[in-house]
Motif scaffolding. Structure first.
Motif, short mmCIF file in Angstrom:
data_model
loop_
_atom_site.label_atom_id
_atom_site.label_comp_id
_atom_site.label_asym_id
_atom_site.label_seq_id
_atom_site.Cartn_x
_atom_site.Cartn_y
_atom_site.Cartn_z
N SER A 217 0.80 -1.22 0.00
CA SER A 217 0.00 0.00 0.00
C SER A 217 0.84 1.27 0.00
CB SER A 217 -0.96 0.01 1.20
OG SER A 217 -0.26 -0.15 2.41
N VAL A 218 2.15 1.18 0.28
CA VAL A 218 3.00 2.37 0.16
C VAL A 218 3.78 2.35 -1.15
CG1 VAL A 218 3.24 2.68 2.65
CG2 VAL A 218 4.94 1.33 1.42
N ILE A 219 3.54 1.36 -1.98
CA ILE A 219 4.34 1.24 -3.21
C ILE A 219 4.08 2.37 -4.19
CG2 ILE A 219 4.54 -1.26 -2.99
CD1 ILE A 219 2.42 -1.49 -5.24
N HIS A 220 2.92 3.01 -4.11
CA HIS A 220 2.61 4.10 -5.02
C HIS A 220 2.99 5.46 -4.46
CE1 HIS A 220 0.47 1.19 -7.43
NE2 HIS A 220 -0.30 0.86 -6.40
N THR A 221 3.54 5.48 -3.26
CA THR A 221 3.91 6.74 -2.61
C THR A 221 5.23 7.25 -3.15
OG1 THR A 221 2.80 6.00 -0.59
CG2 THR A 221 4.32 7.85 -0.39
N PRO A 222 5.31 8.48 -3.66
CA PRO A 222 6.60 9.02 -4.08
C PRO A 222 7.60 8.93 -2.93
CG PRO A 222 4.81 10.45 -4.79
CD PRO A 222 4.20 9.43 -3.89
N PRO A 223 8.84 8.54 -3.20
CA PRO A 223 9.82 8.31 -2.12
C PRO A 223 9.96 9.48 -1.15
CG PRO A 223 10.67 7.46 -4.18
CD PRO A 223 9.40 8.18 -4.52
N GLN A 224 9.88 10.71 -1.64
CA GLN A 224 10.05 11.86 -0.76
C GLN A 224 8.89 12.02 0.21
OE1 GLN A 224 9.57 12.00 -4.01
NE2 GLN A 224 8.06 13.58 -4.56
N GLU A 225 7.76 11.39 -0.07
CA GLU A 225 6.59 11.48 0.79
C GLU A 225 6.53 10.37 1.84
OE1 GLU A 225 4.49 13.93 0.65
OE2 GLU A 225 5.17 14.85 -1.22
N LEU A 226 7.33 9.33 1.66
CA LEU A 226 7.19 8.15 2.51
C LEU A 226 7.53 8.40 3.99
CD1 LEU A 226 6.16 5.34 2.18
CD2 LEU A 226 8.46 4.56 1.61
N PRO A 227 8.48 9.27 4.33
CA PRO A 227 8.73 9.50 5.77
C PRO A 227 7.48 9.94 6.54
CG PRO A 227 10.56 10.36 4.50
CD PRO A 227 9.51 9.94 3.50
N SER A 228 6.60 10.70 5.91
CA SER A 228 5.39 11.13 6.62
C SER A 228 4.46 9.96 6.90
CB SER A 228 4.65 12.21 5.82
OG SER A 228 4.12 11.70 4.61
N LEU B 162 5.38 -4.59 6.55
CA LEU B 162 5.38 -3.99 5.22
C LEU B 162 5.55 -5.08 4.16
CD1 LEU B 162 7.94 -1.09 5.85
CD2 LEU B 162 5.45 -0.90 5.86
N GLY B 163 4.74 -5.01 3.10
CA GLY B 163 4.93 -5.83 1.92
C GLY B 163 5.16 -4.91 0.73
N PHE B 164 6.17 -5.22 -0.09
CA PHE B 164 6.55 -4.30 -1.16
C PHE B 164 7.33 -5.04 -2.24
CE2 PHE B 164 9.69 -4.44 2.14
CZ PHE B 164 10.92 -4.45 1.50
N PHE B 165 7.56 -4.37 -3.34
CA PHE B 165 8.42 -4.89 -4.40
C PHE B 165 9.86 -4.48 -4.11
CE2 PHE B 165 4.28 -4.38 -6.53
CZ PHE B 165 4.11 -5.67 -7.02
N GLU B 166 10.77 -5.46 -4.13
CA GLU B 166 12.17 -5.21 -3.81
C GLU B 166 12.93 -4.84 -5.09
OE1 GLU B 166 15.81 -5.27 -1.53
OE2 GLU B 166 15.47 -6.09 -3.54
N SER B 167 13.91 -3.95 -4.96
CA SER B 167 14.61 -3.47 -6.15
C SER B 167 15.82 -4.32 -6.52
CB SER B 167 15.06 -2.02 -5.96
OG SER B 167 16.06 -1.94 -4.96
N GLU B 168 16.15 -5.30 -5.70
CA GLU B 168 17.17 -6.29 -6.03
C GLU B 168 18.50 -5.64 -6.39
OE1 GLU B 168 15.43 -9.71 -8.32
OE2 GLU B 168 13.68 -8.39 -8.33
N TYR C 51 6.78 2.01 -7.01
CA TYR C 51 8.22 2.08 -6.74
C TYR C 51 8.70 0.79 -6.11
CZ TYR C 51 7.36 7.04 -7.47
OH TYR C 51 6.97 8.24 -8.01
N ARG C 52 9.86 0.33 -6.59
CA ARG C 52 10.55 -0.79 -5.97
C ARG C 52 11.62 -0.24 -5.03
NH1 ARG C 52 13.15 -3.43 -10.84
NH2 ARG C 52 13.79 -5.05 -9.35
N TRP C 53 11.72 -0.85 -3.85
CA TRP C 53 12.62 -0.34 -2.82
C TRP C 53 13.70 -1.35 -2.47
CZ3 TRP C 53 13.18 4.11 0.08
CH2 TRP C 53 12.23 5.12 -0.15
N PRO C 54 14.95 -0.91 -2.27
CA PRO C 54 15.95 -1.78 -1.65
C PRO C 54 15.53 -2.08 -0.21
CG PRO C 54 16.98 0.18 -2.63
CD PRO C 54 15.50 0.42 -2.60
N MET C 55 15.64 -3.32 0.21
CA MET C 55 15.23 -3.71 1.55
C MET C 55 15.92 -2.86 2.62
SD MET C 55 13.40 -6.45 3.01
CE MET C 55 13.67 -7.91 2.01
N ASP C 56 17.23 -2.69 2.48
CA ASP C 56 17.98 -1.94 3.49
C ASP C 56 17.54 -0.49 3.56
OD1 ASP C 56 19.46 -4.16 4.22
OD2 ASP C 56 21.18 -3.65 2.95
N ASP C 57 17.26 0.11 2.42
CA ASP C 57 16.85 1.52 2.40
C ASP C 57 15.49 1.71 3.08
OD1 ASP C 57 19.15 1.84 0.99
OD2 ASP C 57 18.24 2.76 -0.77
#
Length: 220
Positions: free
Chosen positions: A125-136, A153-159, A174-180
């Motif tokens: 559900s946060v996968i469509h959130t622009p990265p700069q908005e995610l901290p909020s 959290l469930g998401f697509f990983e950027s591998e 958006y796909r996210w690196p797990m560590d990030d």
């Protein structure tokens, strides 16, 4: 309970409209999403076991869509309700699961008391959130969770790649690196409990990440 509706920004409008347009078809496909996903079910079961401890209130699935995962969490023994940005999705969820509570709302600004929940699930559900908005969003998850409450959290990983937008079938995601993503959650006051990386199944394009986090206790 009052409506959880907040004033959406443009990307929230676009997301709600896009999911509303395909809601019926999406609901049909989602009903069986966990059937052949034992690793996903295992992570959800671990979250449920942790969330059942203590007495800090109920669990919210934020971005619940047509409600299939909210119902699964209910079946795992949780006092759970769902929130979604799309009124169409919420109508479908209420029709399919009339015994559960569903509300329209934006998960970055919820009409919920501080520390009122023992668990939050954000499953794609946060996968469509622009990265700069995610901290909020993470700040809001922290606010509504009780100390020692859990976040899944469930998401697509950027591998290995940085945060990467892609052409999701519904609307840009958006796909996210797990560590990030774990670091971003840590900055908002969460500590990591566990993680899982699932390889794509047949018909899937990307790997899938799961992060299980706990809200840190306040230090007196």
């Amino acid at each position: 309970m009052s409506s959880l509706v907040t004033e959406p920004s443009s990307y929230l409008d676009a997301t709600a409209d896009a999911y509303g347009a395909i809601a019926v078809r999406y609901a049909e496909l989602a009903r069986t999403a966990l059937d052949d996903a034992p690793l996903d079910r295992a992570m959800l079961a671990a979250f449920a076991e942790l969330a059942r401890t203590g007495d800090h209130g109920s669990v919210a699935e934020l971005g619940c869509g047509p409600g299939y995962l909210t119902a699964h969490l209910r079946d795992l023994g949780l006092d759970v309700f769902g929130v979604d940005l799309s009124p169409v999705m919420i109508d479908l969820a209420r029709e399919s699961y009339p015994d559960l509570r569903f509300e329209v709302g934006s998960m970055d600004a919820l009409d919920l008391a501080d520390g009122s929940l023992h668990g939050v699930v954000s499953w794609y559900s946060v996968i469509h959130t622009p990265p700069q908005e995610l901290p909020s969003y993470f700040a809001e998850f922290n606010r509504i969770l009780a100390p020692d409450g859990h976040l899944l959290l469930g998401f697509f990983e950027s591998e290995g790649d940085p945060v990467t937008p892609f052409d999701h079938k519904v609307v840009t995601a958006y796909r996210w690196p797990m560590d990030d993503l774990a670091e971003l959650a840590a900055d908002a006051g969460f500590t990591e409990v566990g993680r899982m990386m699932r390889a794509p199944r047949e018909g899937e394009r990307f790997g899938h990440g799961r992060l299980l986090m706990r809200k840190a206790k306040q230090v007196a």
